[in-house]
Motif scaffolding. Structure first.
Motif: not given
Length: 677
Positions: A226-230, A234-235, A476-480
């Motif tokens: 859910g966290t990745v999908a939304d 990722l911090l 991921g987002v925030g930590n690419p």
């Protein structure tokens, strides 16, 4: 179109060596971490720490009230309904809280609204239905922060409501028994960017009193999905929870996740945050977009692999249908944007009749990536006179604030800086488009950005380098995923792969050869020729086959070597002012071109430089802004026409057309503007 700003690093190797020594990590790991702002040993150790939760769940406003209220209803055996949302975050949050309440003996069920029939969030009609079903406590997940009316209606029926959400507060809070949302205005937690499923996990921590690490073993897969999908950053807590969820997925996945990974073609042990985002999440989302999200919830509640497999296959089929619809809408919206030149607006607001609402967000994201600007897609329903839509942003531009600026034209809206949803009367679309763009024009020009972690000598590419990056995962987002610059690379060979949809590029510098892959571009659209010297931004992936590990170099952007970034940005801002009729003094002088300039562009088009990208790459004597204006004039004079090839915009000559430059209103307007100064 689609220009990306490169943010180049200012590396401090001495600092990196100090961090490496104090934190006990590789110098290259420390170098990348320092580049991302972790330049203090304590902050870096916090980032790398494996502690599950930095946040104390009971520190969230109303969390104690929520836990006490729910605990009372569980103890008394009263009926509880978890009210979720139809996207992946909402479904995983629903399943997580339902599973926990079921495990402690609660009389509980769940309700996920139908996207097309009911829309987003808890509604008064849903409240009435739940009352008829004898529900006594409603717990929302991933929605409810703006549900003042429905909560008031619930009170009339004697129903208790606990809200858990992660969206922004809009006005006064609903009068619920508890409102748990890290984005409440009175919440002062250091980290707030949880997904809806993350807030649900914090609630379970508060309810159970158990160690978060123990609970993460049970629910971490759901939190990660859910966290990745939304698209949450990722911090801090998110990073730790996703890391634990991925470990479980790769070590011993639950049957539902094993079935989902199998139909997605993901090998056991190879799941990453990226593969969740592009393989698992779209299949879970497909249920809510095209059918009923209850199918996805049913899969995620299935504990038997044989029962899970057919459910996963149904989601896979829905995902294929979703992909087809998304491509169709993206194509139609692009045609409208190009016909009406909406891509010149700071915010593209594009509407069409009866577009499937379930895929508008994905299509908007595709268009935002292609055009390099925020996009709002609206589906017009002629029967109701209402348009509903989704928005996606680029860079640091807040699409939520832009939409909020036009709220007098809206019926509903909600979301966050990068994504939002809205509805309005069809007749209000032109006024809304104008207001949103007036807001955007008052902000600095916002472009998609590529932040380069470091310039890399191609000879340094190795598996050891990738091993040094592993402590920084998951990406991921925030930590690419780290982005590397390969500068001054000679292009030695171009090979089409994947039925001509992608390219393999052979690059060299000195004695080092690098094979790189450029996805989504065929040879006909590629702007450069063999022998060109280029600057390349790329990510590195590890591919293991039959025990052998190789490195895949994947191109993210490519330019002529030595391009002046600052000058290019000035030209983009100049053309943006021209396109939006906001020229300043001296602007017209920079844009006014000569007949020789126009002839140079025309000859380039005739010689095969049939796209803006090819003209930019091969006519260095002309500024980008002048090339863009000349193309506008050539279209105005009916000398060229835009067309599509493999989904890419290019220009075709209109043979036999002759005209006089003085017939161009654009050209004459620039001259008049200069004369008036």
């Amino acid at each position: 179109m689609g220009f990306k700003q490169w943010i180049l690093p200012q590396l401090n190797k001495e600092l990196a060596n100090t961090l490496a020594e104090e934190c006990g990590i590789e110098p290259f790991t420390a170098l990348i971490a320092a580049q991302r702002g972790y330049d203090d040993p304590f902050e870096l150790e916090v980032f790398l720490d494996d502690e599950v939760l930095e946040t104390e769940p009971l520190d969230l406003p109303d969390m104690q009230k929520a836990a006490a209220t729910i605990g009372e209803f569980v103890a008394k055996g009263k009926k509880i309904t978890v009210f979720g949302d139809y996207d992946c975050d909402g479904v995983t949050a629903t399943v997580l809280l339902y599973r926990y309440l079921k495990s402690v003996g609660a009389q509980v069920d769940y309700y996920i609204p139908n996207r097309l029939l009911e829309g987003y969030g808890i509604t008064e009609s849903a409240i009435e239905q739940l009352h008829q079903n004898k529900t006594e406590l409603i717990i929302t997940v991933d929605n409810g922060i703006a549900a003042n009316g429905p909560v008031a209606r619930a009170a009339e029926f004697g129903l208790t409501v606990v809200i858990t959400d992660h969206h922004r507060q809009q006005g006064s809070l609903p009068q619920a028994a508890a409102v748990v949302d890290p984005h409440r205005e009175d919440c002062h937690l250091p980290f707030k960017d949880f997904a809806g499923v993350g807030v649900a996990f914090l609630l379970v921590c508060a309810l159970s009193g158990n160690d978060p690490a123990f609970l993460a073993e049970e629910y971490g897969e759901l939190v990660a999905l859910g966290t990745v999908a939304d698209v949450m950053p990722l911090l801090r807590d998110n990073r730790n929870l996703v890391k634990l969820g991925l470990a479980k997925l790769n070590r011993e996945p639950s049957p539902c996740f094993a079935a989902l990974a199998a139909v997605a073609g993901v090998n056991p042990g190879e799941l990453t945050a990226g593969k969740i985002a592009f393989s698992l999440a779209p299949r879970v989302n497909a249920a809510g977009r095209l059918a009923n999200a209850g199918l996805a919830a049913k899969l995620l509640l299935t504990e038997n692999l044989q029962q899970a497999r057919p459910l996963a296959e149904q989601l896979d089929e829905l995902n294929r249908e979703r992909h087809s619809l998304e491509q169709e809408i993206t194509k139609k919206a692009a045609e409208i944007a190009e016909q009406k030149r909406l891509y010149q607006n700071r915010v593209m607001v594009v509407s069409g009749p009866n577009w499937h609402e379930g895929v508008l967000g994905i299509a908007a994201a595709r268009l935002a990536e292609h055009y390099g600007r925020p996009v709002i897609l609206l589906s017009e329903n002629s029967e109701t006179g209402i348009a509903k839509g989704s928005a996606r942003s680029v860079g640091s531009f807040s699409i939520f604030k832009a939409i909020e600026s036009g709220k007098e034209n809206l019926l509903t809206f909600g979301g966050h800086a990068q994504a939002a949803g809205l509805s309005l009367h069809i007749t209000n679309i032109p006024a809304f488009r104008q207001t949103v763009n007036e807001y955007a024009l008052a902000q600095p020009l916002c472009l998609p950005q590529l932040r380069v972690d470091c310039k890399l000598n191609p000879a340094a590419i190795s598996t050891d380098l990738l091993l040094a990056l592993e402590p920084l995962e998951p990406f991921g987002v925030g930590n690419p995923t780290p982005l590397f610059g390969l500068f001054g690379m000679r292009l030695d060979r171009i090979t089409e792969i994947g039925d001509g949809k992608h390219l393999r590029l052979l690059l060299s510098k000195g004695n080092t050869m690098v094979a790189a892959v450029l996805f989504g571009t065929g040879a006909a659209e590629f702007a450069f020729t063999v022998g060109s010297v280029l600057d390349v931004l790329a990510i590195l992936r590890k591919n293991t086959y039959k025990g052998e590990t190789k490195i895949s170099v994947q191109v993210q952007d490519i330019r002529p070597a030595g391009l002046n970034e600052e000058q290019r940005l000035l030209e983009l801002e100049l053309y943006d002012r021209f396109a939006n009729a906001a020229l300043r003094e001296k602007d017209a002088e920079s844009l006014l071109f000569t007949r020789q300039d126009m002839a140079l562009v025309y000859r380039g088009l005739r010689g095969g430089l049939n796209s803006t990208e090819k003209l930019r790459a091969n006519l260095p004597a002309l500024s980008w802004a002048k090339i863009a204006v000349i193309l506008e004039v050539l279209q105005e004079l009916n000398l060229i026409a835009p067309a599509k090839q493999n989904g890419k915009l290019f220009f075709k000559l209109i043979e036999g057309s002759k005209t006089n430059l003085e017939n161009s209103k654009i050209y004459c307007g620039l001259r008049s503007f200069i004369a008036e100064q």
